[in-house]
Design a protein around this motif. Sequence first.
Motif, PDB file in Angstrom:
ATOM      1  N   GLU A 189      40.644  17.280 -14.321  1.00  0.00           N
ATOM      2  CA  GLU A 189      41.363  18.475 -14.281  1.00  0.00           C
ATOM      3  C   GLU A 189      40.889  19.406 -13.260  1.00  0.00           C
ATOM      4  O   GLU A 189      39.551  19.773 -13.305  1.00  0.00           O
ATOM      5  N   GLU A 190      41.483  19.682 -12.061  1.00  0.00           N
ATOM      6  CA  GLU A 190      41.040  20.347 -10.920  1.00  0.00           C
ATOM      7  C   GLU A 190      40.136  21.595 -11.251  1.00  0.00           C
ATOM      8  O   GLU A 190      39.171  21.758 -10.794  1.00  0.00           O
ATOM      9  N   ASN A 191      40.814  22.485 -11.891  1.00  0.00           N
ATOM     10  CA  ASN A 191      40.121  23.990 -12.048  1.00  0.00           C
ATOM     11  C   ASN A 191      38.845  23.615 -12.993  1.00  0.00           C
ATOM     12  O   ASN A 191      37.638  24.151 -12.570  1.00  0.00           O
ATOM     13  N   ARG A 192      38.794  22.955 -14.023  1.00  0.00           N
ATOM     14  CA  ARG A 192      37.696  22.545 -14.576  1.00  0.00           C
ATOM     15  C   ARG A 192      36.563  21.830 -13.983  1.00  0.00           C
ATOM     16  O   ARG A 192      35.269  22.235 -13.927  1.00  0.00           O
ATOM     17  N   ASP A 193      37.066  20.874 -13.088  1.00  0.00           N
ATOM     18  CA  ASP A 193      36.114  20.257 -12.405  1.00  0.00           C
ATOM     19  C   ASP A 193      35.392  21.320 -11.267  1.00  0.00           C
ATOM     20  O   ASP A 193      34.400  20.949 -10.706  1.00  0.00           O
ATOM     21  N   LYS A 194      36.188  22.090 -10.485  1.00  0.00           N
ATOM     22  CA  LYS A 194      35.790  23.139  -9.900  1.00  0.00           C
ATOM     23  C   LYS A 194      34.654  23.959 -10.371  1.00  0.00           C
ATOM     24  O   LYS A 194      33.706  24.278  -9.789  1.00  0.00           O
ATOM     25  N   SER A 195      34.887  24.378 -11.632  1.00  0.00           N
ATOM     26  CA  SER A 195      33.986  25.145 -12.442  1.00  0.00           C
ATOM     27  C   SER A 195      32.746  24.405 -12.606  1.00  0.00           C
ATOM     28  O   SER A 195      31.698  25.035 -12.544  1.00  0.00           O
ATOM     29  N   ILE A 196      32.724  23.096 -12.725  1.00  0.00           N
ATOM     30  CA  ILE A 196      31.628  22.333 -13.023  1.00  0.00           C
ATOM     31  C   ILE A 196      30.924  22.253 -11.849  1.00  0.00           C
ATOM     32  O   ILE A 196      29.503  22.241 -11.882  1.00  0.00           O
ATOM     33  N   ALA A 197      31.508  21.813 -10.715  1.00  0.00           N
ATOM     34  CA  ALA A 197      30.820  21.994  -9.502  1.00  0.00           C
ATOM     35  C   ALA A 197      30.245  23.239  -8.963  1.00  0.00           C
ATOM     36  O   ALA A 197      29.053  23.047  -8.381  1.00  0.00           O
ATOM     37  N   GLU A 198      31.074  24.521  -9.404  1.00  0.00           N
ATOM     38  CA  GLU A 198      30.344  25.762  -8.954  1.00  0.00           C
ATOM     39  C   GLU A 198      28.795  25.711  -9.771  1.00  0.00           C
ATOM     40  O   GLU A 198      27.949  25.957  -9.322  1.00  0.00           O
ATOM     41  N   LYS A 199      28.944  25.403 -11.120  1.00  0.00           N
ATOM     42  CA  LYS A 199      27.855  25.550 -11.836  1.00  0.00           C
ATOM     43  C   LYS A 199      26.902  24.541 -11.364  1.00  0.00           C
ATOM     44  O   LYS A 199      25.633  24.879 -11.359  1.00  0.00           O
ATOM     45  N   MET A 200      27.186  23.358 -10.856  1.00  0.00           N
ATOM     46  CA  MET A 200      26.007  22.522 -10.411  1.00  0.00           C
ATOM     47  C   MET A 200      25.299  23.120  -9.062  1.00  0.00           C
ATOM     48  O   MET A 200      24.135  23.014  -8.893  1.00  0.00           O
ATOM     49  N   ILE A 201      26.152  23.748  -8.171  1.00  0.00           N
ATOM     50  CA  ILE A 201      25.924  24.322  -6.801  1.00  0.00           C
ATOM     51  C   ILE A 201      24.819  25.530  -7.368  1.00  0.00           C
ATOM     52  O   ILE A 201      23.643  25.614  -6.690  1.00  0.00           O
ATOM     53  N   GLN A 202      25.180  26.373  -8.363  1.00  0.00           N
ATOM     54  CA  GLN A 202      24.146  27.368  -8.735  1.00  0.00           C
ATOM     55  C   GLN A 202      22.902  26.895  -9.034  1.00  0.00           C
ATOM     56  O   GLN A 202      22.035  27.544  -8.853  1.00  0.00           O
ATOM     57  N   ARG A 203      23.054  25.787 -10.008  1.00  0.00           N
ATOM     58  CA  ARG A 203      21.652  24.977 -10.383  1.00  0.00           C
ATOM     59  C   ARG A 203      20.968  24.709  -9.366  1.00  0.00           C
ATOM     60  O   ARG A 203      19.712  24.804  -9.166  1.00  0.00           O
ATOM     61  N   GLN A 204      21.520  23.921  -8.439  1.00  0.00           N
ATOM     62  CA  GLN A 204      20.924  23.107  -7.063  1.00  0.00           C
ATOM     63  C   GLN A 204      20.111  24.636  -6.293  1.00  0.00           C
ATOM     64  O   GLN A 204      19.309  24.474  -5.790  1.00  0.00           O
ATOM     65  N   SER A 205      20.896  25.766  -6.325  1.00  0.00           N
ATOM     66  CA  SER A 205      20.550  26.875  -5.542  1.00  0.00           C
ATOM     67  C   SER A 205      19.498  27.665  -6.357  1.00  0.00           C
ATOM     68  O   SER A 205      19.371  28.861  -5.867  1.00  0.00           O
ATOM     69  N   ASN A 206      19.182  27.560  -7.516  1.00  0.00           N
ATOM     70  CA  ASN A 206      18.342  28.378  -8.274  1.00  0.00           C
ATOM     71  C   ASN A 206      19.088  29.654  -8.595  1.00  0.00           C
ATOM     72  O   ASN A 206      18.304  30.596  -8.512  1.00  0.00           O
ATOM     73  N   GLU A 207      20.379  29.819  -8.729  1.00  0.00           N
ATOM     74  CA  GLU A 207      21.193  30.991  -8.626  1.00  0.00           C
ATOM     75  C   GLU A 207      21.737  31.379 -10.253  1.00  0.00           C
ATOM     76  O   GLU A 207      22.372  32.286 -10.512  1.00  0.00           O
ATOM     77  N   LEU A 208      21.326  30.361 -11.113  1.00  0.00           N
ATOM     78  CA  LEU A 208      21.799  30.625 -12.506  1.00  0.00           C
ATOM     79  C   LEU A 208      21.179  31.732 -13.056  1.00  0.00           C
ATOM     80  O   LEU A 208      19.897  32.029 -13.013  1.00  0.00           O
ATOM     81  N   LYS A 209      21.792  32.550 -13.753  1.00  0.00           N
ATOM     82  CA  LYS A 209      21.425  33.758 -14.056  1.00  0.00           C
ATOM     83  C   LYS A 209      21.784  33.816 -15.802  1.00  0.00           C
ATOM     84  O   LYS A 209      23.057  33.705 -16.249  1.00  0.00           O
ATOM     85  N   CYS A 210      20.685  33.991 -16.658  1.00  0.00           N
ATOM     86  CA  CYS A 210      20.976  33.883 -17.858  1.00  0.00           C
ATOM     87  C   CYS A 210      20.112  35.065 -18.634  1.00  0.00           C
ATOM     88  O   CYS A 210      19.091  35.383 -17.912  1.00  0.00           O
TER      89      CYS A 210
END
Length: 234
Positions: A189-210
């Motif tokens: 599903e394109e939109n869901r896969d984009k959201s997953i990819a964005e989350k992976m990029i944030q993780r790799q860039s240490n940009e995850l904010k919780c």
Amino acid sequence: SFAPEIYGYDEIKKAIIMQLANKRNDKKQSKTRSKSNILLVGDPGSAKSVLGDFAVSVSMGSKKATGGSSSGVGITASVVKEEDKLGGYRVEPGAMVLAKDILFLDELNNLSDEDKPRLQEGMSEQEITINKANIHVRMNVTCGNLAVANPIHGTFKESSEESIPQQFGISTPILNRFDTVFVIRDVVEENRDKSIAEKMIQRQSNELKCEYGVETLRKFFAYIKHISEPTIPQ
């Protein structure tokens, strides 16, 4: 804040949080299990194991075991012959006995058929019984089980004639021991896969904010177990 590197799975995360927040099983206080048993089945590469690893990281006294590399006795308990000088036998508790809060059992489908029934007693009776070589021992199981399984044919097929237990190599008696079963599909599903990819990029860039980190969550789950159970009005 729970497994922030994983996109979605809100209901699954809530179920695991409830499992972690509940007090440990104690047969002396109640015959009813406090800890639930949760099973995640679905397509490979859908972050099931990552969820389990995170649960272990925020729960003190938890263990991880992997099907295929662990035998049933390694997960439950085993009787070992002592060296010749000492003689006799000794009981070695397995991961299910040593885990005080959560046992994360990865790749349940790879556990051999003869080993799977040995899990049933620990999951339902909250104890492991050993009757071997003149040793008669009962060991308490205080942990809940979080298990993960992949399809034995590689991918999960909803249209298949095989049932879920058959596709994942899990017998009905074992399946019945789980209070909650989640089926995870890797749907394109394109939109869901984009959201997953964005989350992976944030993780790799240490940009995850919780809001809360792992150390805070470890303290929270240790603290909340000592609070009295909520009372439900009539």
